[in-house]
Design an enzyme around this catalytic site. Structure first.
Site, PDB file in Angstrom:
ATOM      1  N   LYS A   1       0.853  -1.190   0.000  1.00 37.45           N
ATOM      2  CA  LYS A   1       0.000   0.000   0.000  1.00 37.45           C
ATOM      3  C   LYS A   1       0.889   1.240   0.000  1.00 37.45           C
ATOM      4  O   LYS A   1       1.865   1.307   0.752  1.00 37.45           O
ATOM      5  CB  LYS A   1      -0.900  -0.022   1.237  1.00 37.45           C
ATOM      6  CG  LYS A   1      -1.908   1.124   1.296  1.00 37.45           C
ATOM      7  CD  LYS A   1      -2.856   0.969   2.489  1.00 37.45           C
ATOM      8  CE  LYS A   1      -3.861   2.106   2.553  1.00 37.45           C
ATOM      9  NZ  LYS A   1      -4.822   1.947   3.669  1.00 37.45           N
TER      10      LYS A   1
ATOM     11  N   SER B   1      -9.848   2.470   2.802  1.00 38.02           N
ATOM     12  CA  SER B   1      -8.918   3.147   1.929  1.00 38.02           C
ATOM     13  C   SER B   1      -8.029   2.192   1.134  1.00 38.02           C
ATOM     14  O   SER B   1      -7.426   2.570   0.134  1.00 38.02           O
ATOM     15  CB  SER B   1      -8.031   4.091   2.744  1.00 38.02           C
ATOM     16  OG  SER B   1      -7.215   3.361   3.655  1.00 38.02           O
TER      17      SER B   1
ATOM     18  N   SER C   1     -10.395   0.287   7.171  1.00 36.58           N
ATOM     19  CA  SER C   1      -9.790   0.362   5.836  1.00 36.58           C
ATOM     20  C   SER C   1      -9.073  -0.900   5.356  1.00 36.58           C
ATOM     21  O   SER C   1      -8.585  -0.940   4.234  1.00 36.58           O
ATOM     22  CB  SER C   1      -8.816   1.546   5.768  1.00 36.58           C
ATOM     23  OG  SER C   1      -9.528   2.751   5.706  1.00 36.58           O
TER      24      SER C   1
END
Length: 493
Positions: A79, A159, A183
């Site tokens: 990420k 997210s 998330s």
């Protein structure tokens, strides 16, 4: 040759160790899959050379008879919130575009030391603020799933939308995520994969771009509970550079996996039965109860009375911490600098932030600054912190009656990109089931439970006691074995 992109973390690691294929063959196939999937917009930066470099190191170690790491030869997605030495890290924001860290986050360093390789940096909501990946400066990652009979582009959640999409689309066997208020769990649920947020402090926050420091926690996302257990074991550990890091040994979660829940009690919180929840979510939850009963657990009803206050409290605390954390982006030291001609220092700050931050980030900074301001601090921020304490106490009382808690992960399946963008409050409600565990710092995971009537994945959430990732993983494994979720999205990209 076999399509190695269909294999998970354990199968890749063990296959390489047993000589069934090489790490380079694995990395090459995943690199090719990533390159062919540009339409999904999952990666902000791809690093095929880093994946091959790590693979060659694994193959060389095996040839020399050296032991391979816990993630030996497994290429993963990172990420783009984790700082990676020599590779751009943006948090999906224009204000950090072009920022190349000269250091490595602790979590990513732990993974590289365990033998993993990096396929690239994954897309996300800007500064991890969002539930649909639509706040990314680089455009949203798209879900590989489609509604039956429709070509509408769907959210991969947020997210960690790039992470969930890449794992579901077989672009990587696993990926890192971060969870501030859901998330990891929410995107895992809407794309049919597994994701676990460990106890707060289990994984170091050092080198992770901060959103809300008292809530942010890194965790793995993969296609099975076992793969998450393996990867979490590689990510976790005490870090003196992070003052909130847990100074306690990391258990061998993989070795202790056990789907037999005899003697365990599973709590069903009555406050989570919210008005307006779609029937397929309620049916999936009921099915989860039956599966856990079949695994030997006793189902008990519990009460978490302050649940209805958790979401509003979260949306005061998280923006407050964000407004403090994001003050460092000023155009002076790194990242974007917007300096209008003939302007002074204050003009540079204003122009840089106006141009660099997206609308959702600005909204949360404004909310956070407001609730921390003189005259409103006690009315909002102090009250929200009191609610947080009450939410944590609700869970503490519940642990006297049960070992883990079962709930839906999300109030809906994946929705269309653009459907909720005009209504921030509707978007925030995506976190309604996930936020309470985040406020209390508890381990929680989402496991695929099946498909809804539109052919889209639904997830079930397990919440556990502090430090009891094992209990959460075991309950998740019991669900996984009974759900037998083998469905995967049909390739359209």
């Amino acid at each position: 040759m076999t399509d190695l992109t269909n294999l998970g973390v354990r199968e890749i690691r063990d296959g390489i160790a047993n000589g069934e294929f090489t790490a380079r063959e694995v990395a090459s196939q995943f690199n090719a899959a990533v390159e062919a999937a540009a339409a999904l917009n999952t990666f902000i930066v791809t690093t095929p050379e880093k994946a091959l470099e790590a693979a060659d190191a694994t193959d060389a170690a095996r040839a020399a008879g050296k032991p391979l790491g816990r993630m030996g030869g497994v290429p993963i997605g990172m990420k783009d919130l984790f700082c990676t030495h020599g590779t751009q890290t943006t948090a999906a924001s224009h204000i950090l575009e072009g920022f190349v860290p000269q250091y490595e986050s602790t979590v990513s360093a732990n993974l590289w030391n365990a033998g993993a390789g990096m396929l690239g940096k994954l897309n996300l909501d800007q500064f991890a603020m969002g539930s649909s990946n639509e706040t990314s400066f680089f455009g949203p990652a798209k879900s590989p799933w489609r509604k039956e009979g429709s070509n509408m582009a769907l959210t991969a959640g947020g997210s960690s939308g790039g992470s969930s999409s890449a794992v579901a689309a077989r672009l990587c066997p696993a990926a890192t995520g971060t969870d501030t208020g859901g998330s990891i769990r929410q995107p895992a649920a809407v794309t049919g994969i597994v994701g676990i947020k460990p106890t707060y402090g289990r994984c170091s926050r050092w080198g992770v771009v901060a959103f809300a420091s008292s809530l942010d926690q890194a965790g793995p996302m993969a296609r099975s509970v076992e793969d998450c257990a393996i990867m979490l074991g590689a990510m976790a550990g005490y870090d003196p550079k992070d003052s909130t890091s847990l100074d306690m040994p990391v258990p061998d979660w993989e070795a202790a996996l056990d789907a037999d829940l005899k003697g365990k009690k599973v709590g069903i919180p009555r406050e989570y039965r919210m008005e307006g929840t779609p029937q397929d979510i309620l049916d999936s939850w009921k099915q989860g109860e039956e599966w856990l009963k079949d695994a030997g657990a006793e189902i008990v009803e519990i009460s978490l009375p302050h649940t209805k206050y958790a979401l509003p409290a979260y949306y005061i605390i998280a923006p407050a911490e964000a407004s403090s954390n994001l003050a460092r982006y000023d155009g002076v030291r790194y990242g974007l600098r917007d300096l209008p001609e003939g302007s002074g220092l204050q003009d540079m700050y204003a122009a840089t932030r106006a141009d660099g931050f997206g609308d959702e980030v600005k909204r949360r900074i404004l909310i956070g600054t407001y609730v921390l301001s003189a005259g409103f601090y006690d009315a909002y921020y102090t009250q929200a912190q009191k609610i947080r304490t009450l939410v944590a106490q609700d869970f503490e009382k519940a642990w006297g009656e049960c070992d883990v808690i079962l709930a839906p992960t999300t109030p809906n399946a994946a929705f269309g990109l653009g459907e909720m963008q005009s209504d921030p409050l509707a978007m925030y409600l995506n976190d309604v089931f996930a936020v309470p565990a985040s406020l209390a710092g508890l381990p929680a995971m989402s496991v695929p439970a099946g498909l809804n009537s539109d052919g889209l994945p639904l997830g079930l959430q397990i919440v556990g006691k502090p430090f009891d990732e094992q209990g959460v993983l075991n309950a998740g494994l019991a669900i996984e074995r009974r759900a037998s979720f083998e469905e995967k999205p049909e390739k359209w990209w």
